[in-house]
Design an enzyme around this catalytic site. Structure first.
Site, mmCIF file in Angstrom:
data_model
loop_
_atom_site.group_PDB
_atom_site.id
_atom_site.type_symbol
_atom_site.label_atom_id
_atom_site.label_comp_id
_atom_site.label_asym_id
_atom_site.label_seq_id
_atom_site.Cartn_x
_atom_site.Cartn_y
_atom_site.Cartn_z
ATOM 1 N N ASP A 116 0.815 -1.221 0.000
ATOM 2 C CA ASP A 116 0.000 0.000 0.000
ATOM 3 C C ASP A 116 0.846 1.268 0.000
ATOM 4 O OD1 ASP A 116 1.014 -0.387 2.507
ATOM 5 O OD2 ASP A 116 -0.915 -0.352 3.550
ATOM 6 N N LYS A 167 5.276 4.170 18.770
ATOM 7 C CA LYS A 167 4.738 5.526 18.574
ATOM 8 C C LYS A 167 5.062 6.401 19.779
ATOM 9 C CE LYS A 167 0.820 4.066 15.832
ATOM 10 N NZ LYS A 167 -0.591 3.732 15.830
ATOM 11 N N ASP A 228 1.365 6.447 2.218
ATOM 12 C CA ASP A 228 0.735 5.189 2.600
ATOM 13 C C ASP A 228 -0.747 5.308 2.245
ATOM 14 O OD1 ASP A 228 -0.739 3.298 3.975
ATOM 15 O OD2 ASP A 228 0.308 3.548 5.874
#
Ligand code: GTP
Length: 365
Positions: A116, A167, A228
């Site tokens: 993707d 993250k 993305d």
């Protein structure tokens, strides 16, 4: 284009469920959704081909049948092998599952990429770097403006990856703006070391494990185009950029303001613009305005309707005088006259929305 000498094989990871793009991915896996006139996978395969890849393994799981049907008829100038997992094995597990199909030697580089990611990265340059540094794995890294939504990949001065960080949740944790861009070169023998027969995440298990084991993992920072295509807004942006030529693809030889495939009828006073992509046998009726959007095959856009930055699924019918902005309309849905569907709205396939049932207030004049 410069071609990589040693590299001939690649694995393309296309087995994910594409949950962020639902409902479009209910019938069609994300990499098979049409983007700028062809399945997204075709853009990636032809870029890899032009960089010197001669054999590609499609690592499939979710809706593998859709890939098989397409590949049987496709002639993309490259050998394509389909490897299907019975149960989804995750990114690392899928790479390991593809191993029996790879014919490269143990030290040869194998290109791996997510299904993707739209990018202009110099694939051959990535492989050159991998070979020049004798790396075990080389990652393509891209800088992002707001790194909070991503795992971070800091490098030392020599370009060696020093950590794979989750993250960040505080400012102090943002130690770099570099993220994993979803394209790697593996020394083939490293693929042998991934456990087989169980799910493995390459990001959470394989890469940190390599660092802990003292393998050489390097990063190549490329500041060129990267996107993305996982969310609806990113999907329309990627399609728009391909149509307009802002994102490079051998599968879009003639970029322009819009792309309309065969059998479609655009009324003389209708407008299709802003990098919009219109599939086959679509009808865009009188006075309609389609801007920066993706309209799949056999859809109908009613007269006077305005479609901005949206995706209209295959066979969907938009009535007259609708306004659709930043929305996703599932395959076969019927949107009655005068409805207004704004950012974030997702209409499930085959839904039938009567005329004038939905009208959101908007600041737009
Ligand atoms: P979301 O569900 O919307 O996050 O999308 P996704 O299913 O594509 O997941 P994600 O973006 O995390 O996956 C990254 C890449 O790996 C995509 O190209 C997926 O198709 C692929 N992928 C993820 N899981 C698997 C798997 O279990 N098997 C295979 N073969 N590919 C996978």
């Amino acid at each position: 284009m410069w071609q990589a000498e040693g590299m001939t094989e690649a694995v393309l990871l296309v087995g994910g469920q594409g949950t962020r793009l639902r409902p479009l991915t209910i019938n069609t896996p994300k990499p098979m959704l049409p983007v700028a006139g062809v399945p997204f996978t075709v853009h990636q395969i032809t870029r890899a081909r032009d960089a010197g890849v001669t054999r590609i393994i499609l690592a499939t799981s979710y809706r593998a049948d859709v890939f098989r049907e397409f590949i049987d008829d496709a002639d993309l100038g490259i050998e394509i092998v389909i490897a299907t997992e019975d149960e989804p094995l995750g990114t690392g597990g899928a790479i390991r599952h593809a191993l029996p199909h790879l014919t490269s030697g143990p030290d040869d580089p194998v290109l791996i990429f997510n299904g993707d990611v739209l990018t202009g990265v110099d694939i051959a340059g990535l492989v050159r770097h991998h070979e020049a540094t004798n790396s075990d794995v080389t990652l393509y890294l891209t800088p992002v403006e707001d790194p909070r939504a991503y795992g971070l990949v800091p490098l030392d001065e020599s370009g060696r990856v020093i950590a794979f960080l989750e993250k960040p949740t505080t400012l102090e944790e943002i130690v770099t703006d570099l993220i994993n861009a979803g394209c790697y070169v593996f020394r083939k023998s490293v693929i042998d070391s991934i456990p087989s027969g169980r799910p493995v995440s390459v990001e959470r298990e394989t890469f940190p494990g390599l660092l802990a084991g003292d393998s050489l993992v390097t990063g190549v920072v490329d500041r060129g185009y990267w996107l993305d295509l996982g969310t609806p807004l990113a999907f329309v942006q990627g399609s728009r950029d391909l149509v307009l030529g802002a994102a490079p693809s051998p599968a879009v030889p003639n970029p322009g303001p819009s792309l309309v495939l065969g059998g479609s009828q655009i009324a003389p006073d209708a407008t299709v613009t802003g990098g919009s992509s219109v599939g086959r046998n679509v009808e865009v009726r009188a006075g309609a305005y389609v801007d920066g959007s993706v309209i799949f095959d056999s859809a109908v856009i009613g007269s006077g309707s305005r479609i901005y930055n949206s995706i209209v699924g295959a066979g969907a019918v938009i009535g007259s005088n609708c306004c659709i902005e930043g929305a996703v309309i599932g395959d076969g849905a019927m949107i009655g006259d005068g409805n207004e569907l704004l950012t974030g709205v997702r209409v499930w396939p085959d839904t039938n929305l009567a005329a004038l049932t939905v009208r959101f207030s908007s600041d737009r004049t």
